[in-house]
Write an enzyme that holds these catalytic residues in place. Structure first.
Site, PDB file in Angstrom:
ATOM      1  N   HIS A 262       0.833  -1.205   0.000  1.00  0.00           N
ATOM      2  CA  HIS A 262       0.000   0.000   0.000  1.00  0.00           C
ATOM      3  C   HIS A 262       0.862   1.247   0.000  1.00  0.00           C
ATOM      4  O   HIS A 262       2.066   1.192   0.269  1.00  0.00           O
ATOM      5  CB  HIS A 262      -0.967   0.006   1.185  1.00  0.00           C
TER       6      HIS A 262
HETATM    7  P1  TYD Z   1      -2.361  -3.893   7.302  1.00  0.00           P
HETATM    8  O1  TYD Z   1      -2.397  -2.459   6.885  1.00  0.00           O
HETATM    9  O2  TYD Z   1      -2.886  -4.903   6.320  1.00  0.00           O
HETATM   10  O3  TYD Z   1      -0.905  -4.307   7.758  1.00  0.00           O
HETATM   11  P2  TYD Z   1       0.467  -4.214   6.918  1.00  0.00           P
HETATM   12  O4  TYD Z   1       0.228  -3.329   5.758  1.00  0.00           O
HETATM   13  O5  TYD Z   1       1.425  -3.612   7.859  1.00  0.00           O
HETATM   14  O6  TYD Z   1       0.826  -5.592   6.530  1.00  0.00           O
HETATM   15  O7  TYD Z   1      -3.163  -4.006   8.662  1.00  0.00           O
HETATM   16  C1  TYD Z   1      -3.655  -5.232   9.166  1.00  0.00           C
HETATM   17  C2  TYD Z   1      -4.974  -4.965   9.903  1.00  0.00           C
HETATM   18  O8  TYD Z   1      -4.771  -4.132  11.039  1.00  0.00           O
HETATM   19  C3  TYD Z   1      -5.994  -4.266   9.017  1.00  0.00           C
HETATM   20  O9  TYD Z   1      -7.260  -4.826   9.290  1.00  0.00           O
HETATM   21  C4  TYD Z   1      -5.979  -2.837   9.492  1.00  0.00           C
HETATM   22  C5  TYD Z   1      -5.580  -2.954  10.937  1.00  0.00           C
HETATM   23  N1  TYD Z   1      -4.772  -1.805  11.425  1.00  0.00           N
HETATM   24  C6  TYD Z   1      -5.329  -0.938  12.353  1.00  0.00           C
HETATM   25  O10 TYD Z   1      -6.491  -1.060  12.772  1.00  0.00           O
HETATM   26  N2  TYD Z   1      -4.560   0.094  12.825  1.00  0.00           N
HETATM   27  C7  TYD Z   1      -3.278   0.287  12.392  1.00  0.00           C
HETATM   28  O11 TYD Z   1      -2.599   1.246  12.853  1.00  0.00           O
HETATM   29  C8  TYD Z   1      -2.727  -0.608  11.415  1.00  0.00           C
HETATM   30  C9  TYD Z   1      -1.326  -0.434  10.895  1.00  0.00           C
HETATM   31  C10 TYD Z   1      -3.510  -1.659  10.963  1.00  0.00           C
END
Ligand code: TYD
Length: 140
Positions: free
Chosen positions: A54
């Site tokens: 992302h």
């Molecule tokens: P995600 O953005 O997919 O993690 P990464 O990109 O680091 O692999 O996040 C995983 C899950 O956690 C998703 O459902 C969103 C949630 N999340 C939050 O609620 N708050 C946060 O600060 C972050 C980073 C993720």
């Protein structure tokens, strides 16, 4: 808002080591170039997992592998890409807004600490790469 891949920076934090062990200092608006509003960490990811995938319209990040190692591929949506290996607890990378990121090749003991300039807001995440490239082009 757009960013150039040249704004992605490798960071080295001051390390105070003595016979008792090591202490690394990471401070918002000091050696991290923003006020830290959010901290999260990623561990227990298998080596073949790719996380991130992302870009963020508002959040800036600093990523530090406080244990173990991982790799981070950053892209600017204009054809430039850099791969960083995070493998020391006193080093990290700074990611400005609108940089695509992929974290992968996590070691078993990887703990990837993520510091962010913003509170979580799902709406400022761009999770589709083609949509991201279109937004980069529109911002130019
Ligand atoms: P995600 O953005 O997919 O993690 P990464 O990109 O680091 O692999 O996040 C995983 C899950 O956690 C998703 O459902 C969103 C949630 N999340 C939050 O609620 N708050 C946060 O600060 C972050 C980073 C993720």
């Amino acid at each position: 808002m757009e960013s150039s891949i040249e704004e992605v920076k490798f960071l080295e934090f001051p390390q105070h080591g003595d016979e008792r062990g090591h202490l690394v200092i990471v401070e918002g608006n000091q050696n991290v170039p923003f006020d830290i509003k959010r901290v999260f960490y990623i561990y227990g990811s298998e080596a073949n997992v790719i996380r991130g995938n992302h870009a963020n319209r508002k959040s800036k990040f600093v990523l530090i592998n406080v244990a173990g190692q991982s790799k981070v591929r950053v892209k600017d949506g204009k054809g430039n890409e850099i791969i960083y290996c995070l493998n020391r607890p006193h080093t990290g990378i700074y990611l400005p807004v609108m940089i695509w990121k992929e974290m992968y090749e996590f070691s078993n003991d990887s703990v990837l600490l993520c510091l962010s300039s913003e509170h979580y807001d799902a709406n400022e995440y761009i999770r589709d790469y083609d949509a991201y490239v279109k937004e980069v082009q529109a911002n130019q």
